[in-house]
Motif scaffolding. Sequence first.
Motif, PDB file in Angstrom:
ATOM      1  N   GLY A  86       0.758   6.932  19.419  1.00 11.01           N
ATOM      2  CA  GLY A  86      -0.091   7.791  18.605  1.00 11.01           C
ATOM      3  C   GLY A  86      -1.058   7.074  17.685  1.00 11.01           C
ATOM      4  O   GLY A  86      -1.452   7.631  16.666  1.00 11.01           O
ATOM      5  N   ILE A  87      -1.427   5.845  17.995  1.00  6.36           N
ATOM      6  CA  ILE A  87      -2.482   5.216  17.207  1.00  6.36           C
ATOM      7  C   ILE A  87      -3.572   4.645  18.111  1.00  6.36           C
ATOM      8  O   ILE A  87      -3.390   4.487  19.317  1.00  6.36           O
ATOM      9  N   GLU A  88      -4.680   4.341  17.489  1.00  8.57           N
ATOM     10  CA  GLU A  88      -5.887   3.980  18.231  1.00  8.57           C
ATOM     11  C   GLU A  88      -5.765   2.542  18.778  1.00  8.57           C
ATOM     12  O   GLU A  88      -5.098   1.696  18.208  1.00  8.57           O
ATOM     13  N   VAL A  89      -6.392   2.314  19.914  1.00 10.30           N
ATOM     14  CA  VAL A  89      -6.310   1.015  20.578  1.00 10.30           C
ATOM     15  C   VAL A  89      -7.568   0.201  20.274  1.00 10.30           C
ATOM     16  O   VAL A  89      -8.682   0.664  20.488  1.00 10.30           O
ATOM     17  N   ILE A  90      -7.361  -1.017  19.767  1.00 11.64           N
ATOM     18  CA  ILE A  90      -8.517  -1.827  19.393  1.00 11.64           C
ATOM     19  C   ILE A  90      -8.874  -2.844  20.467  1.00 11.64           C
ATOM     20  O   ILE A  90      -9.943  -3.456  20.444  1.00 11.64           O
ATOM     21  N   ARG A 145       0.828  -1.213   0.000  1.00  8.95           N
ATOM     22  CA  ARG A 145       0.000   0.000   0.000  1.00  8.95           C
ATOM     23  C   ARG A 145       0.859   1.258   0.000  1.00  8.95           C
ATOM     24  O   ARG A 145       0.583   2.206  -0.726  1.00  8.95           O
ATOM     25  N   ALA A 146       1.910   1.268   0.813  1.00  7.76           N
ATOM     26  CA  ALA A 146       2.781   2.444   0.875  1.00  7.76           C
ATOM     27  C   ALA A 146       3.495   2.639  -0.463  1.00  7.76           C
ATOM     28  O   ALA A 146       3.596   3.753  -0.970  1.00  7.76           O
ATOM     29  N   GLU A 147       3.959   1.537  -1.040  1.00  5.19           N
ATOM     30  CA  GLU A 147       4.737   1.652  -2.279  1.00  5.19           C
ATOM     31  C   GLU A 147       3.876   2.083  -3.468  1.00  5.19           C
ATOM     32  O   GLU A 147       4.325   2.816  -4.330  1.00  5.19           O
ATOM     33  N   LEU A 148       2.636   1.597  -3.493  1.00  2.69           N
ATOM     34  CA  LEU A 148       1.766   1.949  -4.620  1.00  2.69           C
ATOM     35  C   LEU A 148       0.976   3.227  -4.360  1.00  2.69           C
ATOM     36  O   LEU A 148       0.244   3.700  -5.229  1.00  2.69           O
ATOM     37  N   GLY A 149       1.102   3.761  -3.165  1.00  2.00           N
ATOM     38  CA  GLY A 149       0.337   4.954  -2.816  1.00  2.00           C
ATOM     39  C   GLY A 149      -1.158   4.690  -2.719  1.00  2.00           C
ATOM     40  O   GLY A 149      -1.976   5.552  -3.028  1.00  2.00           O
ATOM     41  N   ASN A 150      -1.507   3.464  -2.277  1.00  5.75           N
ATOM     42  CA  ASN A 150      -2.924   3.091  -2.171  1.00  5.75           C
ATOM     43  C   ASN A 150      -3.533   3.425  -0.818  1.00  5.75           C
ATOM     44  O   ASN A 150      -4.417   2.739  -0.339  1.00  5.75           O
ATOM     45  N   GLY A 151      -3.026   4.450  -0.193  1.00  2.00           N
ATOM     46  CA  GLY A 151      -3.530   4.765   1.142  1.00  2.00           C
ATOM     47  C   GLY A 151      -2.798   3.940   2.168  1.00  2.00           C
ATOM     48  O   GLY A 151      -2.241   2.894   1.861  1.00  2.00           O
ATOM     49  N   PRO A 152      -2.798   4.411   3.407  1.00  2.00           N
ATOM     50  CA  PRO A 152      -2.020   3.746   4.445  1.00  2.00           C
ATOM     51  C   PRO A 152      -2.631   2.417   4.880  1.00  2.00           C
ATOM     52  O   PRO A 152      -3.830   2.179   4.678  1.00  2.00           O
ATOM     53  N   VAL A 153      -1.799   1.563   5.449  1.00  2.00           N
ATOM     54  CA  VAL A 153      -2.294   0.367   6.113  1.00  2.00           C
ATOM     55  C   VAL A 153      -2.966   0.848   7.397  1.00  2.00           C
ATOM     56  O   VAL A 153      -2.388   1.626   8.149  1.00  2.00           O
ATOM     57  N   GLU A 154      -4.198   0.414   7.608  1.00  2.87           N
ATOM     58  CA  GLU A 154      -4.916   0.839   8.804  1.00  2.87           C
ATOM     59  C   GLU A 154      -4.268   0.196  10.041  1.00  2.87           C
ATOM     60  O   GLU A 154      -4.108  -1.023  10.079  1.00  2.87           O
ATOM     61  N   GLN A 155      -3.870   1.017  10.994  1.00  3.94           N
ATOM     62  CA  GLN A 155      -3.108   0.486  12.130  1.00  3.94           C
ATOM     63  C   GLN A 155      -3.918   0.495  13.422  1.00  3.94           C
ATOM     64  O   GLN A 155      -4.575   1.478  13.743  1.00  3.94           O
ATOM     65  N   HIS A 156      -3.827  -0.622  14.138  1.00  2.00           N
ATOM     66  CA  HIS A 156      -4.502  -0.727  15.431  1.00  2.00           C
ATOM     67  C   HIS A 156      -3.516  -1.241  16.469  1.00  2.00           C
ATOM     68  O   HIS A 156      -2.695  -2.091  16.157  1.00  2.00           O
ATOM     69  N   LEU A 157      -3.661  -0.773  17.688  1.00  2.00           N
ATOM     70  CA  LEU A 157      -2.847  -1.300  18.788  1.00  2.00           C
ATOM     71  C   LEU A 157      -3.673  -2.294  19.585  1.00  2.00           C
ATOM     72  O   LEU A 157      -4.860  -2.067  19.833  1.00  2.00           O
ATOM     73  N   LEU A 158      -3.030  -3.383  19.981  1.00  6.45           N
ATOM     74  CA  LEU A 158      -3.695  -4.315  20.886  1.00  6.45           C
ATOM     75  C   LEU A 158      -2.752  -4.549  22.060  1.00  6.45           C
ATOM     76  O   LEU A 158      -1.664  -5.090  21.885  1.00  6.45           O
TER      77      LEU A 158
END
Lengths: 100, 300
Positions: free
Chosen positions: B234-238, B196-209
């Motif tokens: 700095g990311i959301e906790v799932i 996704r980063a390389e193709l510019g397809n939007g970020p990988v959605e990140q969650h913390l557990l």
Amino acid sequence: MGILDFFRSRPKNTASVAKERLRIIVAQERAQQGRPDYLPLLRREILEVIRKYVNVDPDAIDIHVEKDGDSEVLELSVALPEQRTAGTEKAGEAATPSEA
Amino acid sequence: MENEQHDPSRVETPPLPVPDASFPSPGRTTLTEIIVVTSGKGGVGKTTTSASLAVGLARRGKKVAVIDFDVGLRNLDLIMGCERRVVYDFVNVIHEECTLKQALIKDKRYDSLYVLAASQTRDKDALSKEGVEKVLKELTDEGFDYVICDSPAGIEKGASLAMYFADRAVVVVNPEVSSVRDSDRILGLLSSKTRRAELGNGPVEQHLLLTRYNPDRVAVGDMMGVDDVKEILGIEVIGVIPESPGVLSASNAGVPVILDDTSPAGQAYEDAVARLAGETRPMRFLDAQKKGFLARLFGS
């Protein structure tokens, strides 16, 4: 927790120490993440060349890469020793087109 | 006293959700979502998490494949309880020594859940980007709703391939300095070294557990709390999984801990799956157990 612990005052919270240490190291490592891998080597080699002519301190060279719109600027500053009254002098500044 | 709570007021089991039209979100019912479970640091609970997320999603009627990327050190099969049914593995499929269908192990509990074991004999170079892509494409064509990629520890080949094709990432973290630092490193890789980063397809959605969370220690300031970790990374906790004896019992038995409804860890995983599916649920098990005056005085 026993009867003695109940009356003993607790030492400083270790969690807040952990948080503070992490805050610093994480910020530092994030700042380095975007930097090209060759910077440390480039710095060392430039230092060697300069030392052929002037005996500068190993810490006298400062290298930064900054993003300026579409292009990246490689900024290099060398502090020359004594003689001159002003300690720091811009020895070179080169702008390169974006590498990304 | 351990953190397992059997006080009925605390362990209310949420009614098992019935799959509804809002899940997955409208418009992506035919897509396959690739989720990497990763951490950088070892031993934080990646495989336990992968197994529980996979079971939780399958329990909601989703078609799920869970893949072990830890070539040479496979363990997902043990946690899933299917270790004696491994005939072919991920590397066999990549090297075309068998078909994907032959290598997928169907779960005994849920018809829509499949396990793809890692090879125990090959080295980590046995995986290739093209090979992994081919397997993921085939799973997509087979109509899987979710593919869970259980990453090995570290940032080497297995870990980078596990995250490369991901749409979403669940970063497993313990509230402890080395785990948090490694997670930050992994978050950096997720935003640069993925397709996704390389193709510019939007970020990988990140969650913390967060796992191995001990509310009692957080309360007395001996452990970083969920807000501390969230603030640093700095990311959301799932999800926040409390430290619980249920986790070891579950791995002993080869039954993913999410299936243990009496364990706080199992319930917390069920909540995390619900959030992954887009539901909103309050965080549970974050508060320390209230101890009475006598219990505090005489220890417990």
